[in-house]
Design a protein around this motif. Structure first.
Motif, PDB file in Angstrom:
ATOM      1  N   GLU A 146     146.618  36.477   7.052  1.00  0.00           N
ATOM      2  CA  GLU A 146     145.610  35.350   7.417  1.00  0.00           C
ATOM      3  C   GLU A 146     145.541  34.788   8.783  1.00  0.00           C
ATOM      4  O   GLU A 146     144.746  34.528   9.567  1.00  0.00           O
ATOM      5  N   LEU A 148     146.497  36.449  11.782  1.00  0.00           N
ATOM      6  CA  LEU A 148     145.908  37.424  12.544  1.00  0.00           C
ATOM      7  C   LEU A 148     144.573  38.014  12.223  1.00  0.00           C
ATOM      8  O   LEU A 148     144.011  38.797  13.165  1.00  0.00           O
ATOM      9  N   TYR A 149     143.979  37.415  11.437  1.00  0.00           N
ATOM     10  CA  TYR A 149     142.522  37.950  10.970  1.00  0.00           C
ATOM     11  C   TYR A 149     142.530  39.220  10.765  1.00  0.00           C
ATOM     12  O   TYR A 149     141.700  39.910  11.139  1.00  0.00           O
ATOM     13  N   LEU A 150     143.589  39.715  10.080  1.00  0.00           N
ATOM     14  CA  LEU A 150     143.714  41.388   9.560  1.00  0.00           C
ATOM     15  C   LEU A 150     143.265  41.390   8.150  1.00  0.00           C
ATOM     16  O   LEU A 150     143.555  40.503   7.291  1.00  0.00           O
ATOM     17  N   GLU A 151     142.129  42.333   7.912  1.00  0.00           N
ATOM     18  CA  GLU A 151     141.604  42.444   6.710  1.00  0.00           C
ATOM     19  C   GLU A 151     142.431  43.395   5.765  1.00  0.00           C
ATOM     20  O   GLU A 151     143.011  44.538   6.115  1.00  0.00           O
ATOM     21  N   VAL A 174     148.497  38.338  19.917  1.00  0.00           N
ATOM     22  CA  VAL A 174     148.107  37.252  19.556  1.00  0.00           C
ATOM     23  C   VAL A 174     148.388  35.833  20.674  1.00  0.00           C
ATOM     24  O   VAL A 174     149.434  35.797  21.031  1.00  0.00           O
TER      25      VAL A 174
END
Length: 202
Positions: A146, A148-151, A174
């Motif tokens: 969440e 690190l905006y990783l899917e 980051v």
């Protein structure tokens, strides 16, 4: 993957001392990642041990759980570390245990059970910067995705080593800017410590 990890390679990373002190426990993963010369660890970092009785192993009295960390062979510092703490107060224990493995350029994330859910802090300690966040998504892995905006769907096909690489690579790159507070200020801001036997994250 622990069987492919030579003692020599481990000795050339900060994990060697932690292993020797019996602090790397309940490893979900400990070995080579998919990045050359990188050793990874997922598991529990023992912070304080109980009294030792004869030759019995000492169970930890205090641990940093759900740890995700990597080290490069030949580098004395941990470039990435993330873990879960029951109380913000134990940041000091993490910093003291990691000790000379910490560096000013490393990225260190601690998800604490007793800080306000809307709060995110930067806490300088022992020459390193700790990013302190609440635990909202129930696990450190989900929290890091969440943050690190990783899917999750994109990482689903990767093995444990690949997932650790992806989180560590993104974590090291980051650029975060939270409110900076001292450790002492954090102690004043933290909430009560929950009973660890109730709904403990796994």
């Amino acid at each position: 993957m622990t069987d492919t990890l030579s003692r020599h390679e481990l000795d050339e990373t900060p994990f060697a001392r932690l292993q020797h002190e019996g602090r790397l426990l309940n490893a979900v993963f400990k070995g080579h990642t998919n990045t050359p010369r990188r050793i990874g660890f997922r598991g529990e970092l023992a912070l304080r041990f109980g009294p030792r009785l004869a030759d019995e192993a000492r169970p930890p009295e205090l641990s940093c759980e759900q740890v995700m960390a990597v080290a490069d062979v030949g580098d004395p510092y941990l470039p990435f570390f993330a873990g879960w703490l029951l109380s913000f107060e134990h940041l000091r224990d993490v910093a003291e245990v990691l000790g000379d493995a910490l560096s000013a350029s490393g990225k260190y994330f601690l998800f604490c059970d007793n800080i306000d859910l809307s709060s995110r802090y930067q806490v300088p300690y022992k020459g390193a910067m700790f990013y302190v966040l609440p635990i909202v998504e129930s696990t450190v892995y989900n929290e890091m995705l969440e943050l690190l905006y990783l899917e999750k769907s994109q990482l689903k096909k990767k093995d444990t080593a690949g997932k650790l690489d992806a989180v560590a690579d993104a974590g090291m790159l980051v650029d975060l800017s939270f409110d900076t507070i001292s450790y002492a200020e954090g102690l004043e801001l933290m909430g009560p410590v929950r009973n660890p036997n109730e709904n403990r994250p796994v």
